[in-house]
Design a protein around this motif. Structure first.
Motif, PDB file in Angstrom:
ATOM      1  N   GLY A 274      51.596  51.158  44.559  1.00  0.00           N
ATOM      2  CA  GLY A 274      50.450  52.042  44.391  1.00  0.00           C
ATOM      3  C   GLY A 274      49.717  52.290  45.696  1.00  0.00           C
ATOM      4  O   GLY A 274      49.322  53.425  46.005  1.00  0.00           O
ATOM      5  N   VAL A 275      49.542  51.236  46.471  1.00  0.00           N
ATOM      6  CA  VAL A 275      48.859  51.381  47.757  1.00  0.00           C
ATOM      7  C   VAL A 275      49.695  52.205  48.726  1.00  0.00           C
ATOM      8  O   VAL A 275      49.182  53.089  49.428  1.00  0.00           O
ATOM      9  CB  VAL A 275      48.546  49.986  48.347  1.00  0.00           C
ATOM     10  CG1 VAL A 275      47.959  50.134  49.746  1.00  0.00           C
ATOM     11  CG2 VAL A 275      47.593  49.220  47.440  1.00  0.00           C
ATOM     12  N   LEU A 276      51.002  51.935  48.767  1.00  0.00           N
ATOM     13  CA  LEU A 276      51.867  52.674  49.679  1.00  0.00           C
ATOM     14  C   LEU A 276      51.922  54.165  49.348  1.00  0.00           C
ATOM     15  O   LEU A 276      51.951  55.011  50.241  1.00  0.00           O
ATOM     16  CB  LEU A 276      53.279  52.082  49.653  1.00  0.00           C
ATOM     17  CG  LEU A 276      53.445  50.702  50.293  1.00  0.00           C
ATOM     18  CD1 LEU A 276      54.868  50.194  50.112  1.00  0.00           C
ATOM     19  CD2 LEU A 276      53.097  50.752  51.769  1.00  0.00           C
ATOM     20  N   LEU A 277      51.931  54.488  48.043  1.00  0.00           N
ATOM     21  CA  LEU A 277      51.969  55.896  47.640  1.00  0.00           C
ATOM     22  C   LEU A 277      50.763  56.662  48.146  1.00  0.00           C
ATOM     23  O   LEU A 277      50.867  57.855  48.464  1.00  0.00           O
ATOM     24  CB  LEU A 277      52.054  56.013  46.116  1.00  0.00           C
ATOM     25  CG  LEU A 277      53.419  55.765  45.486  1.00  0.00           C
ATOM     26  CD1 LEU A 277      53.326  55.771  43.972  1.00  0.00           C
ATOM     27  CD2 LEU A 277      54.422  56.798  45.960  1.00  0.00           C
ATOM     28  N   THR A 278      49.623  56.007  48.210  1.00  0.00           N
ATOM     29  CA  THR A 278      48.396  56.691  48.609  1.00  0.00           C
ATOM     30  C   THR A 278      48.136  56.672  50.116  1.00  0.00           C
ATOM     31  O   THR A 278      47.302  57.409  50.601  1.00  0.00           O
ATOM     32  CB  THR A 278      47.188  56.046  47.902  1.00  0.00           C
ATOM     33  OG1 THR A 278      47.161  54.640  48.176  1.00  0.00           O
ATOM     34  CG2 THR A 278      47.284  56.257  46.400  1.00  0.00           C
ATOM     35  N   ILE A 279      48.851  55.837  50.836  1.00  0.00           N
ATOM     36  CA  ILE A 279      48.564  55.706  52.269  1.00  0.00           C
ATOM     37  C   ILE A 279      49.777  56.038  53.142  1.00  0.00           C
ATOM     38  O   ILE A 279      49.758  57.013  53.911  1.00  0.00           O
ATOM     39  CB  ILE A 279      48.059  54.273  52.591  1.00  0.00           C
ATOM     40  CG1 ILE A 279      46.765  53.990  51.817  1.00  0.00           C
ATOM     41  CG2 ILE A 279      47.829  54.127  54.089  1.00  0.00           C
ATOM     42  CD1 ILE A 279      46.234  52.587  52.032  1.00  0.00           C
TER      43      ILE A 279
END
Length: 371
Positions: A274-279
């Protein structure tokens, strides 16, 4: 305009030794029948099969032929960029050297330019290529047509005609040769399409493979950025940003509910996703496209090709050939919507009734051909 040809034929080539004599003969015959002054500019894109020597001999025999030799193979876009800087005619035609483009259609392209078009792009409606080339090409053309808003049938066709002032404004590098109609339409030039006679390859083999599809779609992203979204890049970045960010928010929202109900989420791989998808994804895409935007505004021709040598006839010989002033090209017609580009055809072509109606309407408005 005195001492300058009316038409420039620009032919980029790479390892086409066996095709050069026949190509030169056919182009010369077509231009002589047309009855206008002309030059043929050959761009040798680092050939290694003896094409360079053959072109030098050709330039020595024919004062209307000019040759530019690259030090190595830089690609078709670079060859066209070098040619666009050097052409001297009011009308510029580009053709491939593999004999698949029919020089007999030069007259049809010139007529469409004289009738008001700024750029006429060829459409290989009946194509003599293997299925591993035609199917990917159809997919590519459909995607580019849809995303760019310029409804051409064949962006890959190298047989095109331009007004000289149009080519002077087109910056060609990377793989942008496929998108010249998109770039011209974006600048307000009138773009039309002409059904061409496509012939089977007689000598050699195609220089393009599957990698061309990947390169083409990457270049398409750049073209969209520097045309439709040049002054509003946030709109371009916002589309993938909303998709990736939305997926990331959904994942993180789901994990937050699990955390509220007492489940441990700190070591779950889904949290990292989730974090990687947004950053991370947006960082990579954003940096890459911003870099392309900078290249588009700062690129120089010296950075995309290197010329080893140029050959042409002496100035006195050229002056004698082009001593008679060329006619002045009529002004172009107003541009049209990218979704309403006219399709024109040569006499005898079999096309739909809709295309015939468009062509008849154009021919009624076409000025009489000057002697």
């Amino acid at each position: 305009m005195s001492n300058q040809p009316y038409i420039s034929i620009l032919i980029p080539l790479f390892d086409e030794l066996r095709s050069i004599p026949e190509m030169h003969a056919q182009v010369t015959d077509a231009c002589v029948k047309l009855g206008r002054t002309y030059e043929i500019l050959w761009i040798d894109d680092g050939s290694r099969d003896g094409s360079a020597h053959a072109l030098d001999e050709l330039a020595a025999r024919d004062p209307r032929s000019r040759v530019v030799h690259f030090r190595r193979n830089f690609g078709k876009s670079s060859a066209l960029a070098a040619g666009f800087e050097r052409v001297r005619g009011q009308i510029v035609l580009t053709m491939d050297a593999d004999l698949q483009d029919d020089p007999a259609m030069i007259d049809d392209f010139v007529r469409r330019i004289e009738a008001g078009a700024d750029l006429v792009s060829g459409w290989k409606k009946t194509r003599h290529d293997p299925i591993d080339k035609t199917l990917p090409s159809r997919l590519f053309n459909a995607v580019v047509s849809r995303l760019s808003g310029v409804r051409l049938h064949d962006f890959n066709c190298g047989f095109k005609a331009y007004r000289a002032d149009c080519v002077r404004e087109l910056s060609v590098y990377g793989g942008f040769h496929r998108f010249l109609p998109v770039l011209a339409h974006h600048r307000g030039y009138r773009v039309e399409e002409l059904i061409v006679n496509h012939r089977a390859r007689k000598h050699g083999k195609s220089k393009y493979g599957v990698k061309r599809m990947f390169d083409g779609f990457m270049d398409l992203l750049t073209v969209l950025l520097v045309t439709r979204y040049r002054t509003r890049p946030l709109h371009f970045f916002g589309i993938p940003g909303m998709v990736l960010g939305g997926l990331g928010v959904l994942i993180l929202t789901y994990l937050s509910f699990l955390w509220l109900f007492g489940y441990a989420i700190g070591e779950r791989p889904l949290l990292t996703l989730g974090v990687l998808l947004t950053i991370v994804a947006m960082q990579f895409v954003g940096v890459g496209l911003l870099g392309e935007l900078l290249v588009r505004t700062t690129i120089r021709s010296q950075e995309v090709f290197s010329i080893r040598e140029e050959r042409e006839a002496p100035a006195a010989t050229r002056a004698a050939i082009y001593a008679q002033p060329s006619p002045v090209l009529p002004p172009s017609a107003p541009p049209m919507s990218g979704r309403q580009l006219p399709v024109s055809l040569a006499e005898g072509d079999q096309v739909s009734e809709e295309a015939r109606t468009v062509t008849r309407a154009q021919n009624q408005n076409q000025p009489a051909r000057r002697a």
